[in-house]
Design an enzyme around this catalytic site. Sequence first.
Site, mmCIF file in Angstrom:
data_model
loop_
_atom_site.group_PDB
_atom_site.id
_atom_site.type_symbol
_atom_site.label_atom_id
_atom_site.label_comp_id
_atom_site.label_asym_id
_atom_site.label_seq_id
_atom_site.Cartn_x
_atom_site.Cartn_y
_atom_site.Cartn_z
ATOM 1 C CG ASP A 67 10.335 4.661 -2.036
ATOM 2 O OD1 ASP A 67 9.832 3.617 -1.597
ATOM 3 O OD2 ASP A 67 9.773 5.775 -1.982
ATOM 4 C CD GLN A 115 3.312 7.285 -0.108
ATOM 5 O OE1 GLN A 115 4.282 7.006 0.581
ATOM 6 N NE2 GLN A 115 2.526 6.362 -0.593
ATOM 7 C CE LYS A 146 5.519 4.109 2.822
ATOM 8 N NZ LYS A 146 5.272 4.930 1.669
HETATM 9 N N1 LIG Z 1 7.397 6.501 -2.626
HETATM 10 C C1 LIG Z 1 6.532 5.497 -2.568
HETATM 11 N N2 LIG Z 1 6.933 4.310 -2.100
HETATM 12 C C2 LIG Z 1 6.052 3.276 -2.020
HETATM 13 O O1 LIG Z 1 6.436 2.180 -1.597
HETATM 14 C C3 LIG Z 1 4.699 3.478 -2.437
HETATM 15 C C4 LIG Z 1 4.341 4.733 -2.911
HETATM 16 N N3 LIG Z 1 5.273 5.720 -2.976
HETATM 17 N N4 LIG Z 1 3.092 4.983 -3.303
HETATM 18 C C5 LIG Z 1 2.040 4.026 -3.157
HETATM 19 C C6 LIG Z 1 2.536 2.616 -3.181
HETATM 20 C C7 LIG Z 1 1.606 1.654 -2.495
HETATM 21 N N5 LIG Z 1 2.391 1.033 -1.467
HETATM 22 C C8 LIG Z 1 1.916 0.118 -0.529
HETATM 23 C C9 LIG Z 1 2.709 -0.465 0.409
HETATM 24 C C10 LIG Z 1 2.195 -1.316 1.358
HETATM 25 C C11 LIG Z 1 0.869 -1.596 1.375
HETATM 26 C C12 LIG Z 1 0.299 -2.441 2.432
HETATM 27 O O2 LIG Z 1 0.887 -3.397 2.864
HETATM 28 N N6 LIG Z 1 -0.900 -2.088 2.887
HETATM 29 C C13 LIG Z 1 -1.627 -2.707 3.965
HETATM 30 C C14 LIG Z 1 -1.103 -2.230 5.283
HETATM 31 C C15 LIG Z 1 -1.340 -3.179 6.307
HETATM 32 C C16 LIG Z 1 -0.787 -2.697 7.607
HETATM 33 O O3 LIG Z 1 -0.324 -1.586 7.738
HETATM 34 O O4 LIG Z 1 -0.846 -3.501 8.519
HETATM 35 C C17 LIG Z 1 -3.078 -2.295 3.864
HETATM 36 O O5 LIG Z 1 -3.345 -1.299 3.191
HETATM 37 O O6 LIG Z 1 -3.908 -2.961 4.420
HETATM 38 C C18 LIG Z 1 0.070 -1.038 0.435
HETATM 39 C C19 LIG Z 1 0.588 -0.211 -0.513
HETATM 40 C C20 LIG Z 1 3.615 1.575 -1.460
HETATM 41 N N7 LIG Z 1 3.759 2.492 -2.366
#
Ligand SMILES: Nc1nc(=O)c2c([nH]1)NC[C@@H]1CN(c3ccc(C(=O)N[C@@H](CCC(=O)O)C(=O)O)cc3)C=[N+]21
Length: 332
Positions: free
Chosen positions: A189, A166, A122
């Site tokens: 969020d 988070q 982020k």
């Molecule tokens: N307050 C809060 N807000 C959230 O939005 C939140 C949270 N807590 N806790 C956990 C989950 C999980 N989550 C993800 C978002 C994007 C990827 C995602 O796109 N991941 C890619 C990233 C790729 C990249 O960065 O290029 C990867 O892991 O490969 C995964 C997981 C949001 N969450």
Amino acid sequence: MPSMVFGECSTSTASRLFPMSLRKDAAILVRRLSLPRRSRASMVPLSSKTLAVGAAAPTSPPPSVAIEACAKVIDGKYIAKQIRDEISAEVSRMKEVIGVVPGLAVILVGDRKDSATYVRNKKKACESVGINSFEVHLPTDSKEEDVLKFISGFNDDPSVHGILVQLPLPSHMNEQSILNAVTIEKDVDGFHPLNIGRLAMRGREPLFVPCTPKGCIELLHRYGVGIKGKRAVVIGRSNIVGMPAALLLQREDATISIVHSRTQNPEEITREADIIIAAVGQANMVRGTWIKPGAVIIDVGINPVEVTCKLSHFTITSCVAHVLSIVQGQFA
Ligand SMILES: Nc1nc(=O)c2c([nH]1)NC[C@@H]1CN(c3ccc(C(=O)N[C@@H](CCC(=O)O)C(=O)O)cc3)C=[N+]21
Ligand SMILES: NC(=O)C1=CN([C@@H]2O[C@H](COP(=O)(O)OP(=O)(O)OC[C@H]3O[C@@H](n4cnc5c(N)ncnc54)[C@H](OP(=O)(O)O)[C@@H]3O)[C@@H](O)[C@H]2O)C=CC1
């Protein structure tokens, strides 16, 4: 976030499915998804006869030629780049016209590796578009009051426009009271009950919408996938993905069904769907036979799976993470 669209072809539904594995054919998936698609217009219309497959992991991979002939992939990575460019331009204009630089505050409690990675991503994403980011990292044994104190500080800080706590929080903390403490004007969020409530109510507008479901809808829009009047199935009903995804689809005039762990015969429900959003913490759940030809599927699940590599057979978190990061990059 894996998301693939497969065009109609003469093979069976199951044979059109793409394996979420690292076997020979999977390389094609990686290659396909990695290719820059500069020639694509910003909106990429799909034929009405399009089958999209994301969550499925069939037992045997289809011949690569069939994949090449049939597959249409929703290239989220490409769309993400477009969106980042748009935000970047907007942020510059904002700075120029009103002299404001947007600021995002992220509160991370504990030392979960995945959470730390998400927070780092982020921060990077903010940097890449010119948004200021502020990070607070508290130890696992912090008190709830410590988190509330930081939230209150950010609520009052005019240089902070968005606050993100988070999740998951350590188990001794009350998630509800912490999320309630974020002022709705900064609830990026969209997890505050008032924002979720507005999302659920007709004629009300939430100030923010949870990002992952919003990303799914954005992909459908930018690919010209019609939602109005379509049958949509969301698999999963969590507060952060499944439930808001269903609400968003409903706001777009789709007819919604939600499949969850107590649903009987889920495949009968998914087989009716024109659009499926899969948000389940379980790999390989959706099979080829669950999907109607022509359906569009978006899979947001992130689940390590055991895969067979050419030289060895082992549980590969890092390998899978590599493939998934490419695939999930589709939505980043
Ligand atoms: N307050 C809060 N807000 C959230 O939005 C939140 C949270 N807590 N806790 C956990 C989950 C999980 N989550 C993800 C978002 C994007 C990827 C995602 O796109 N991941 C890619 C990233 C790729 C990249 O960065 O290029 C990867 O892991 O490969 C995964 C997981 C949001 N969450
Ligand atoms: N790409 C992204 O941006 C994001 C990805 N994720 C990923 O998405 C997935 C879901 O995340 P999240 O919603 O937070 O997870 P949760 O664990 O909170 O919810 C999972 C949902 O799946 C349902 N479910 C579990 N097993 C089955 C089953 N066998 N059949 C039908 N439904 C089932 C559960 O049903 P019930 O309610 O009955 O328990 C629940 O509603 C995870 O893999 C997560 O890592 C999460 C957030 C963002």
